[in-house]
Each structure stands twice: as structure tokens, then as C-alpha cells.
Design a protein around this motif. Structure first.
Motif, PDB file in Angstrom:
ATOM      1  N   ALA A   1     -11.459  65.464  84.608  1.00 26.70           N
ATOM      2  CA  ALA A   1     -10.787  64.227  85.011  1.00 26.70           C
ATOM      3  C   ALA A   1     -11.249  63.057  84.145  1.00 26.70           C
ATOM      4  O   ALA A   1     -10.436  62.261  83.664  1.00 26.70           O
ATOM      5  CB  ALA A   1     -11.067  63.942  86.490  1.00 26.70           C
ATOM      6  N   VAL A   2     -12.549  62.955  83.913  1.00 26.65           N
ATOM      7  CA  VAL A   2     -13.057  61.872  83.068  1.00 26.65           C
ATOM      8  C   VAL A   2     -12.514  62.032  81.643  1.00 26.65           C
ATOM      9  O   VAL A   2     -12.170  61.056  80.991  1.00 26.65           O
ATOM     10  CB  VAL A   2     -14.600  61.849  83.064  1.00 26.65           C
ATOM     11  CG1 VAL A   2     -15.118  60.796  82.109  1.00 26.65           C
ATOM     12  CG2 VAL A   2     -15.120  61.565  84.458  1.00 26.65           C
ATOM     13  N   GLY A   3     -12.407  63.279  81.210  1.00 21.42           N
ATOM     14  CA  GLY A   3     -11.889  63.525  79.868  1.00 21.42           C
ATOM     15  C   GLY A   3     -10.442  63.098  79.686  1.00 21.42           C
ATOM     16  O   GLY A   3     -10.040  62.727  78.583  1.00 21.42           O
ATOM     17  N   ILE A   4      -9.659  63.143  80.752  1.00 23.10           N
ATOM     18  CA  ILE A   4      -8.243  62.826  80.588  1.00 23.10           C
ATOM     19  C   ILE A   4      -7.864  61.476  81.175  1.00 23.10           C
ATOM     20  O   ILE A   4      -6.691  61.094  81.133  1.00 23.10           O
ATOM     21  CB  ILE A   4      -7.327  63.920  81.202  1.00 23.10           C
ATOM     22  CG1 ILE A   4      -7.516  64.002  82.711  1.00 23.10           C
ATOM     23  CG2 ILE A   4      -7.565  65.249  80.548  1.00 23.10           C
ATOM     24  CD1 ILE A   4      -6.535  64.972  83.382  1.00 23.10           C
ATOM     25  N   VAL A   5      -8.834  60.721  81.715  1.00 16.70           N
ATOM     26  CA  VAL A   5      -8.490  59.484  82.427  1.00 16.70           C
ATOM     27  C   VAL A   5      -7.743  58.495  81.516  1.00 16.70           C
ATOM     28  O   VAL A   5      -6.885  57.747  81.965  1.00 16.70           O
ATOM     29  CB  VAL A   5      -9.747  58.840  83.072  1.00 16.70           C
ATOM     30  CG1 VAL A   5     -10.702  58.327  82.012  1.00 16.70           C
ATOM     31  CG2 VAL A   5      -9.361  57.725  84.019  1.00 16.70           C
ATOM     32  N   GLY A   6      -8.024  58.543  80.219  1.00 18.88           N
ATOM     33  CA  GLY A   6      -7.360  57.635  79.283  1.00 18.88           C
ATOM     34  C   GLY A   6      -6.098  58.226  78.660  1.00 18.88           C
ATOM     35  O   GLY A   6      -5.640  57.743  77.631  1.00 18.88           O
TER      36      GLY A   6
ATOM     37  N   PRO B   1     -13.880  54.480  74.569  1.00 17.89           N
ATOM     38  CA  PRO B   1     -13.694  53.369  73.611  1.00 17.89           C
ATOM     39  C   PRO B   1     -14.480  52.128  74.041  1.00 17.89           C
ATOM     40  O   PRO B   1     -14.375  51.715  75.187  1.00 17.89           O
ATOM     41  CB  PRO B   1     -12.187  53.113  73.648  1.00 17.89           C
ATOM     42  CG  PRO B   1     -11.693  53.754  74.897  1.00 17.89           C
ATOM     43  CD  PRO B   1     -12.617  54.898  75.180  1.00 17.89           C
ATOM     44  N   ASN B   2     -15.256  51.579  73.136  1.00 19.35           N
ATOM     45  CA  ASN B   2     -16.142  50.439  73.396  1.00 19.35           C
ATOM     46  C   ASN B   2     -17.120  50.731  74.527  1.00 19.35           C
ATOM     47  O   ASN B   2     -17.652  49.817  75.155  1.00 19.35           O
ATOM     48  CB  ASN B   2     -15.352  49.164  73.737  1.00 19.35           C
ATOM     49  CG  ASN B   2     -14.346  48.822  72.661  1.00 19.35           C
ATOM     50  OD1 ASN B   2     -14.720  48.625  71.511  1.00 19.35           O
ATOM     51  ND2 ASN B   2     -13.071  48.790  73.016  1.00 19.35           N
ATOM     52  N   GLY B   3     -17.371  52.008  74.754  1.00 20.60           N
ATOM     53  CA  GLY B   3     -18.212  52.396  75.882  1.00 20.60           C
ATOM     54  C   GLY B   3     -19.657  51.953  75.732  1.00 20.60           C
ATOM     55  O   GLY B   3     -20.299  51.600  76.711  1.00 20.60           O
ATOM     56  N   LEU B   4     -20.177  51.958  74.502  1.00 18.31           N
ATOM     57  CA  LEU B   4     -21.572  51.574  74.330  1.00 18.31           C
ATOM     58  C   LEU B   4     -21.769  50.095  74.624  1.00 18.31           C
ATOM     59  O   LEU B   4     -22.781  49.694  75.195  1.00 18.31           O
ATOM     60  CB  LEU B   4     -22.047  51.908  72.913  1.00 18.31           C
ATOM     61  CG  LEU B   4     -22.307  53.398  72.685  1.00 18.31           C
ATOM     62  CD1 LEU B   4     -22.551  53.681  71.215  1.00 18.31           C
ATOM     63  CD2 LEU B   4     -23.485  53.878  73.521  1.00 18.31           C
ATOM     64  N   LEU B   5     -20.781  49.299  74.258  1.00 14.26           N
ATOM     65  CA  LEU B   5     -20.832  47.869  74.566  1.00 14.26           C
ATOM     66  C   LEU B   5     -20.895  47.679  76.082  1.00 14.26           C
ATOM     67  O   LEU B   5     -21.728  46.922  76.607  1.00 14.26           O
ATOM     68  CB  LEU B   5     -19.590  47.190  73.994  1.00 14.26           C
ATOM     69  CG  LEU B   5     -19.466  45.690  74.213  1.00 14.26           C
ATOM     70  CD1 LEU B   5     -20.584  44.962  73.486  1.00 14.26           C
ATOM     71  CD2 LEU B   5     -18.110  45.186  73.736  1.00 14.26           C
TER      72      LEU B   5
ATOM     73  N   ALA C   1      -9.978  55.991  71.801  1.00 14.07           N
ATOM     74  CA  ALA C   1      -9.180  55.844  73.020  1.00 14.07           C
ATOM     75  C   ALA C   1      -8.093  56.917  73.117  1.00 14.07           C
ATOM     76  O   ALA C   1      -7.549  57.154  74.189  1.00 14.07           O
ATOM     77  CB  ALA C   1      -8.559  54.455  73.072  1.00 14.07           C
ATOM     78  N   ARG C   2      -7.781  57.572  72.007  1.00 10.81           N
ATOM     79  CA  ARG C   2      -6.711  58.576  72.026  1.00 10.81           C
ATOM     80  C   ARG C   2      -7.249  59.996  72.126  1.00 10.81           C
ATOM     81  O   ARG C   2      -6.496  60.964  72.114  1.00 10.81           O
ATOM     82  CB  ARG C   2      -5.873  58.448  70.743  1.00 10.81           C
ATOM     83  CG  ARG C   2      -5.222  57.066  70.603  1.00 10.81           C
ATOM     84  CD  ARG C   2      -4.731  56.831  69.197  1.00 10.81           C
ATOM     85  NE  ARG C   2      -3.623  57.702  68.846  1.00 10.81           N
ATOM     86  CZ  ARG C   2      -3.220  57.916  67.593  1.00 10.81           C
ATOM     87  NH1 ARG C   2      -3.843  57.321  66.587  1.00 10.81           N
ATOM     88  NH2 ARG C   2      -2.203  58.713  67.351  1.00 10.81           N
ATOM     89  N   VAL C   3      -8.582  60.114  72.209  1.00 13.75           N
ATOM     90  CA  VAL C   3      -9.217  61.425  72.191  1.00 13.75           C
ATOM     91  C   VAL C   3      -9.994  61.635  73.491  1.00 13.75           C
ATOM     92  O   VAL C   3     -10.741  60.758  73.910  1.00 13.75           O
ATOM     93  CB  VAL C   3     -10.189  61.515  70.997  1.00 13.75           C
ATOM     94  CG1 VAL C   3     -10.979  62.814  71.033  1.00 13.75           C
ATOM     95  CG2 VAL C   3      -9.423  61.405  69.687  1.00 13.75           C
ATOM     96  N   GLY C   4      -9.784  62.774  74.134  1.00  9.87           N
ATOM     97  CA  GLY C   4     -10.533  63.095  75.352  1.00  9.87           C
ATOM     98  C   GLY C   4     -11.561  64.171  75.064  1.00  9.87           C
ATOM     99  O   GLY C   4     -11.297  65.095  74.302  1.00  9.87           O
TER     100      GLY C   4
ATOM    101  N   HIS D   1      -7.758  50.259  79.310  1.00 14.00           N
ATOM    102  CA  HIS D   1      -6.748  49.203  79.414  1.00 14.00           C
ATOM    103  C   HIS D   1      -6.681  48.489  78.074  1.00 14.00           C
ATOM    104  O   HIS D   1      -7.689  48.209  77.458  1.00 14.00           O
ATOM    105  CB  HIS D   1      -7.131  48.198  80.515  1.00 14.00           C
ATOM    106  CG  HIS D   1      -6.886  48.724  81.892  1.00 14.00           C
ATOM    107  ND1 HIS D   1      -5.613  48.915  82.391  1.00 14.00           N
ATOM    108  CD2 HIS D   1      -7.728  49.112  82.877  1.00 14.00           C
ATOM    109  CE1 HIS D   1      -5.703  49.390  83.626  1.00 14.00           C
ATOM    110  NE2 HIS D   1      -6.976  49.530  83.938  1.00 14.00           N
ATOM    111  N   GLY D   2      -5.479  48.165  77.664  1.00 17.87           N
ATOM    112  CA  GLY D   2      -5.340  47.521  76.356  1.00 17.87           C
ATOM    113  C   GLY D   2      -5.019  48.540  75.271  1.00 17.87           C
ATOM    114  O   GLY D   2      -4.492  48.194  74.226  1.00 17.87           O
ATOM    115  N   TYR D   3      -5.368  49.815  75.523  1.00 16.01           N
ATOM    116  CA  TYR D   3      -4.971  50.882  74.606  1.00 16.01           C
ATOM    117  C   TYR D   3      -3.802  51.656  75.196  1.00 16.01           C
ATOM    118  O   TYR D   3      -2.890  52.063  74.500  1.00 16.01           O
ATOM    119  CB  TYR D   3      -6.127  51.844  74.355  1.00 16.01           C
ATOM    120  CG  TYR D   3      -7.300  51.244  73.623  1.00 16.01           C
ATOM    121  CD1 TYR D   3      -7.200  50.896  72.279  1.00 16.01           C
ATOM    122  CD2 TYR D   3      -8.511  51.038  74.267  1.00 16.01           C
ATOM    123  CE1 TYR D   3      -8.269  50.357  71.601  1.00 16.01           C
ATOM    124  CE2 TYR D   3      -9.597  50.497  73.591  1.00 16.01           C
ATOM    125  CZ  TYR D   3      -9.466  50.158  72.259  1.00 16.01           C
ATOM    126  OH  TYR D   3     -10.528  49.629  71.593  1.00 16.01           O
ATOM    127  N   THR D   4      -3.900  51.894  76.508  1.00 13.21           N
ATOM    128  CA  THR D   4      -2.911  52.709  77.182  1.00 13.21           C
ATOM    129  C   THR D   4      -2.986  52.369  78.667  1.00 13.21           C
ATOM    130  O   THR D   4      -3.754  51.501  79.061  1.00 13.21           O
ATOM    131  CB  THR D   4      -3.225  54.211  76.958  1.00 13.21           C
ATOM    132  OG1 THR D   4      -2.313  54.973  77.728  1.00 13.21           O
ATOM    133  CG2 THR D   4      -4.633  54.545  77.419  1.00 13.21           C
TER     134      THR D   4
END
Lengths: 282, 333
Positions: B190-195, A98-102, B122-125, B151-154
Motif C-alpha cells: 500500500a505504501v508502495g502504491i500510495v502515490g 519524493p522530498n521525503g528526506l526533507l 514520485a512516479r516510482v513505487g 500532492h503536487g505530482y499526482t
């Protein structure tokens, strides 16, 4: 903090991490030193030469011009890194965040400008001892230098991002090298532009490299050196106008092109490029 | 076939045998009841998380996907199984929002992936087939970097906890390009599920894993679905993996879904592939049958204690898969 604020902060730390990596790894360190050292050698050979009848030391003319040229080259760095990051999936990773490109772009701006500052210092600090005839003992010189550098970066980095979006492979990037060398050759970096035929001067003045060299010369050279320039003037207004035009154009076009490029990124497009790259090697 | 021997062991066959069509196999998968969720997630909330209806994808004049329809509920693990070129990756990329579909209705977490914003993201890995990015970064460093965006989403995973969970604590400070293939893949997960995603897409997640890494990975995926209610859609060539991991298997071939159900349901759908093996006085026999219980009974009545080495093999997913694909391979595409 808001998600966008988070992404900007994450982008900052991303840029700093990349910057740190570039000074702690052999290959990148070599890149940092290669051009500055080459330019220093050039200055060494020019140290006793004078420009035409003016009696002005050529080294003093060339030093600020090289600074300007190197700063403009940040455009190429930006473009190359963007292409490389598309090829290996870094950009897609940013897109999946999320907002990764920014954050990615923030990081890239920081690491490319930071890397440039390192390169400029590696060149400038020793060069100041090699070259006579500069007027660097006034604060105005350094303020002008910073101003030109800043404006130059705003003019060239977005353009670099556009180029990076257009070229999908490292090979495409290679094609860029030749025209850029040609523009450098006519931009009055290693020898004043006034010796060129009028039409070539015109061509050179359409690109930022000439103007960044001019701006740097206006910063670091004594007032009498202006006699070497076209129209016997530092042409500050024109410098701001041309670099400003590049900046505006870049800032308008870059988001559109970047967004379009990012939209096309997917796992299979990254895989496709990897396969193509492997075929070239194999 | 399966590593733990449970895959095609002499499992209890349903009394009425396999010939019966008691289990409904709906072609569109929608009517397929929560039975499909099997035992892998005790999720009460069975909200539909992925909803695909009539999905089509066309490149130029070639249709890559025709009328793909399926649903996934919260906490469900779905395997998308199929040969190369079946359209697995295209399907998953459309669901990830990385590819624009030609036609059809697609909804993931209530939004159209093609138009969804950063909050949805932010809800999708996402774990793609292969990542080679960030080679100069260190494992922990990258997890912290990517986690920061959530952060700010979860509340994203703490990098130190996460490296433990995926079994990379020994490599936490290693540069990523020095990781082995399997370690790299675990980092990708791990990167896929970090959020802490609600939906996780895994494209060929275990290619290049050794058996131990594969088993650990399966435990990880099952844990995510069971404990966190994560809905997981994974593509795989590996039938055994699909059978062990997924509550439901979708078989995709030639851009169409040709099978949708639990591994057992799919197996029962193809008649006559249960097999009974035995030996008599040193000679070995085997016979395919619809009614293994009856056959075993008859064998015993006839031979009594001379009957040795009795085994009942229920149809494996592999048999089913091959018999599902065969008519398509042989037929007109």
C-alpha cells in the motif's frame, strides 16, 4: 502548493505525530520522566548545600546548569534516533518518497525539540519550588532562557545528525555515551567549573554543554551569582561565539554527511544491519 | 502444483509440438516482441518504461551482474526469477536508484535512476524485501503521511480507499507493529502504491503469505497493471507466482539473464519435457515426449477405450527453471 512546501507540511505533521506517540506510549513516557526525575532527586539532596565560601545555594547554581545540559543532550537524542531510523528502514522509506528526506528531517527537528521542551518542563516546574535563590520574576530571565535554548538547539541538533550519520549501529551509539559523560563531568554542571584545573577548563569550553549551562545560569540567577563564574562574567559574547561556531560548523557539515549517508541507504544495507543486530541478540 | 489446478493442467499444446523453434527466444530480450505481454494488460501504449542494456555490477573484484539486458513496456508485469545470490536484489536496487551501477545503460521512465530527481521519484513505487519501520504508527496514519508527499505530482490514493484495496480496512487504526507478517507486507505494498506510481518494484513481495493472501495479492498486482497501466517488476523465488503473475519471466543466475520470455516460451525452449501419463488395466504409465498429440493419438489407436486417466502435462516453469540452472550449477562459474 509546491512539492517542497508539501514536504515541509508533511514533515510538520510527521513531527507532531511522533511527538504525540512519545507521550502516549509507556516506554517513551518512561524516558521522558526518567532523567528529569533523577535530576529532581539530585536537586533535593543539594537543597541545603552551599557553594564554597560564597554562601550561594548550590541548588540554584545547578538547576539552570541542568537545563543547559539537558538541552545539549538533544544532540544525543537526535543522533540515536537517526541511527535507529536507519536500522529499521525509516530513513530508506523517506528516501523512496519524493522530498521525503526533507520531510523526515523537518519532522525529526520538531519531534526532538518538542520532546526536549516536554522534558525541560517536567524538570523545571517542580524544581522551581525546590530551589531558592533564583531570580526568575523578571521577563528578561525567560527571554534569555529561550534565546539560549534556541541557539543551543541550532548548535547541537545538526551535530547530532552528523553523529547519527556516522554511527551505523546502536552499539556504535553506545560508544558515544562515555565521552559525553566525561564532557558533562568537566562542564561545571553539578559543581562550578572554577574548581577544575586550568587545562580541563579549557577542554570543557570547547564543547557546547558548558556554554549552555552558563547561558542558562545567566538567565535564571541573580546578578551577584556571576562571582562564581570564570572571569566574574556571564561572557554572553563568548557564549554566542562558541555556540554560533558549533551551529555554523554543524549546518555546513550536516547536509553533506546526511546526503552521503542517505545515498548509501538501500534495501540490502538495511537488511545487512538487521542481520547483524539479530546476530548480536542470538 | 498450482493452487487452482490450471498451472499444469492438460492444456492445449500447439499442433506443431514443442520441438519446433518457432518462438524466438532472444538472448538480450530486446527483440522479444509485445507477444510477451500476454493477455494481462490491454495497453495500447507500449512505450518502453524500463530499459537496461549491458548492466554490470562489481563489488571489489567480484562481478555480481554481467551484461544484464532487458526491457519492460508500459503495463507489463515482469518477474525476475533466480536462486539466492543471483543478483535479483542488486538489479532491482539499481533500477530503484538506491545503488550505483558499475557500468551499462539503465533508464527508467526515461531517466537514469542514479541521477533522477524528486519528480522521477514520485512516479516510482518501491516495495523492499523487508520493512520494519514506523512500528508505532497506525496504518491509516502512515498512508496519509506518505501520501502527502505526492500532492503536487499526482493525486495520491485516499488512505481509506487504499486500506480497502489491500484488504486492511479492519486494521486501519491498528499500530503497525501489531500487524501479522502478511498484513505488514500488504501495508508495504500500500505504501508502495500510495502515490499511484507508473513503475512499481516489488522485491519478494509475497514471502510469508498464506494462500488466500497470496491470491488476493496477485489480483491486486494484476489489477494495477491492467487498470492503471502500471509497469511492475517483481523478484521472486516462487515459480508458480512468476508463472501466474508475470507476462514475462526473466531468469537470472550468477549475474546473467539465462532466460527471457513468457512462461510458455521458456517451457518450449527446453525440449522433451512434456509428459503424457495414462493407465492401462490398472497399471500406470508415463512418458516424456516432444509430440504429445501424436503420442496420445497412437495410444488411443492401439488401446482404444482401455486407455484411462489420460493426462498431458506441459513442461512446468519449474522444469524449465531447473534445466536452465543445472548447467550453470554444474559448470564453471
Amino acid at each position: 502548493m509546491s512539492p517542497v512546501g508539501n514536504a515541509l507540511r508533511a514533515g510538520r505533521s510527521r513531527g507532531l505525530v511522533e511527538l504525540r506517540q512519545s507521550v502516549t506510549n509507556g516506554g517513551d513516557l518512561f524516558n521522558h520522566f526518567f532523567w528529569p526525575v533523577l535530576m529532581l532527586v539530585t536537586l533535593w539532596f543539594l537543597r541545603d548545600r552551599e557553594f564554597g565560601q560564597s554562601g550561594f545555594p548550590l541548588g540554584a547554581l545547578v538547576l539552570p546548569s541542568i537545563l543547559g545540559m539537558n538541552a545539549a543532550m538533544a544532540m544525543v537524542t537526535m543522533s540515536q534516533q537517526l541511527t535507529a531510523d536507519r536500522e529499521d528502514g525509516t530513513l530508506l522509506r523517506a528516501k523512496a518518497t519524493p522530498n521525503g528526506l526533507l520531510g523526515y528531517l523537518t519532522g525529526k527537528l520538531i519531534s526532538v525539540s518538542g520532546g526536549l521542551l516536554i522534558d525541560l518542563s517536567i524538570f523545571l516546574l517542580p524544581a522551581l519550588f525546590l530551589v531558592r535563590g533564583l531570580a526568575v520574576d523578571r521577563p528578561g530571565a525567560w527571554l534569555t532562557l529561550l534565546g539560549v535554548l534556541l541557539l543551543g538547539l541550532i548548535a547541537t541538533l545538526p551535530t547530532g545528525a552528523v553523529l547519527g550519520s556516522v554511527f551505523t549501529s546502536a552499539r556504535g551509539q553506545g560508544l558515544l555515551t562515555l565521552p559525553i559523560l566525561a564532557v558533562i563531568a568537566i562542564s561545571g554542571i553539578f559543581y562550578p567549573i572554577s574548581v577544575l584545573p586550568g587545562w580541563l577548563q579549557g577542554v570543557a569550553q570547547a564543547f557546547p554543554i558548558y556554554w549552555m549551562g552558563l547561558g542558562m545560569r545567566s538567565a535564571l540567577l541573580p546578578p551577584e551569582a556571576v562571582a562564581v563564574e570564570l572571569g566574574d562574567s556571564w561572557r554572553h559574547l563568548e557564549t554566542v561565539a562558541v555556540l554560533g561556531a558549533w551551529a555554523v560548523a554543524g549546518l555546513l557539515i550536516a547536509p553533506v554527511v546526511l546526503r552521503r549517508m542517505a545515498r548509501r541507504e538501500s534495501g540490502s544495507s538495511v537488511a545487512e544491519r538487521r542481520d547483524r543486530a539479530l546476530q548480536r541478540v542470538g | 502444483m498450482s493452487a487452482d489446478g490450471a498451472g499444469n493442467s492438460p492444456v492445449a499444446m500447439s499442433a506443431d509440438g514443442a520441438g519446433s523453434s518457432a518462438v524466438a527466444m532472444s538472448a538480450d530480450g530486446v527483440a522479444n516482441s509485445p507477444v510477451a505481454m500476454g493477455g494481462d494488460a490491454g495497453v495500447a501504449d507500449d512505450a518502453v518504461v524500463i530499459d537496461v542494456v549491458g548492466l554490470r555490477m562489481r563489488y571489489g573484484t567480484a562481478d555480481v551482474l554481467h551484461d544484464v539486458t532487458f526491457r519492460a513496456r508500459r503495463g507489463e508485469v515482469l518477474a525476475l526469477l533466480g536462486p539466492n545470490g543471483a543478483g535479483k536484489t542488486t538489479t532491482i536496487e539499481i533500477l530503484e536508484g538506491f545503488r550505483t551501477r558499475s557500468a551499462g545503460h539503465v533508464e527508467v521512465l526515461g531517466a537514469d535512476p542514479a541521477r533522477a530527481g524528486e519528480e522521477w521519484r514520485a512516479r516510482v513505487g518501491v516495495v523492499l524485501q523487508s520493512w520494519r519501520d514506523h512500528g508505532k504508527w497506525r496504518v491509516r496514519e502512515l498512508l496519509a503521511q506518505v501520501g502527502a508527499y505526492y500532492h503536487g505530482y499526482t493525486t495520491p490514493w485516499d488512505p481509506d480507499d487504499l486500506v480497502d484495496v489491500v484488504g486492511l480496512s479492519g486494521q486501519a487504526n491498528q499500530k503497525i507493529h501489531t500487524l501479522s507478517g502478511g498484513q505488514r507486507r500488504r501495508l508495504d505494498v500500500a505504501v508502495g502504491i500510495v502515490g499511484r506510481p507508473e513503475v512499481l518494484f516489488l522485491d519478494e513481495p509475497t514471502v510469508g503469505f498464506d494462500p488466500v493472501a497470496r491470491r488476493d495479492f496477485h489480483d491486486l498486482v494484476r489489477g494495477l497493471a491492467a487498470e492503471h497501466g502500471t509497469t511492475i517488476l517483481l523478484t521472486t523465488h516462487d515459480l508458480d507466482e512468476a508463472e501466474r503473475l508475470a507476462g514475462r519471466v526473466l531468469v537470472l543466475d550468477g549475474g546473467r539473464i539465462i532466460g527471457d520470455g513468457t512462461a510458455e516460451e521458456l517451457a518450449r525452449r527446453v525440449a522433451g519435457q512434456n509428459e503424457v501419463r495414462w493407465s492401462l488395466n490398472g497399471d500406470r504409465f508415463s512418458r516424456p515426449t516432444d509430440r504429445p498429440a501424436r503420442l496420445v493419438y497412437e495410444l488411443y489407436r492401439e488401446h482404444g477405450d482401455d486407455l484411462r486417466d489420460l493426462e498431458v502435462h506441459r513442461a512446468s516453469l519449474e522444469d524449465t527453471y531447473l534445466s536452465l540452472l543445472r548447467p550453470v550449477d554444474g559448470g564453471v562459474r
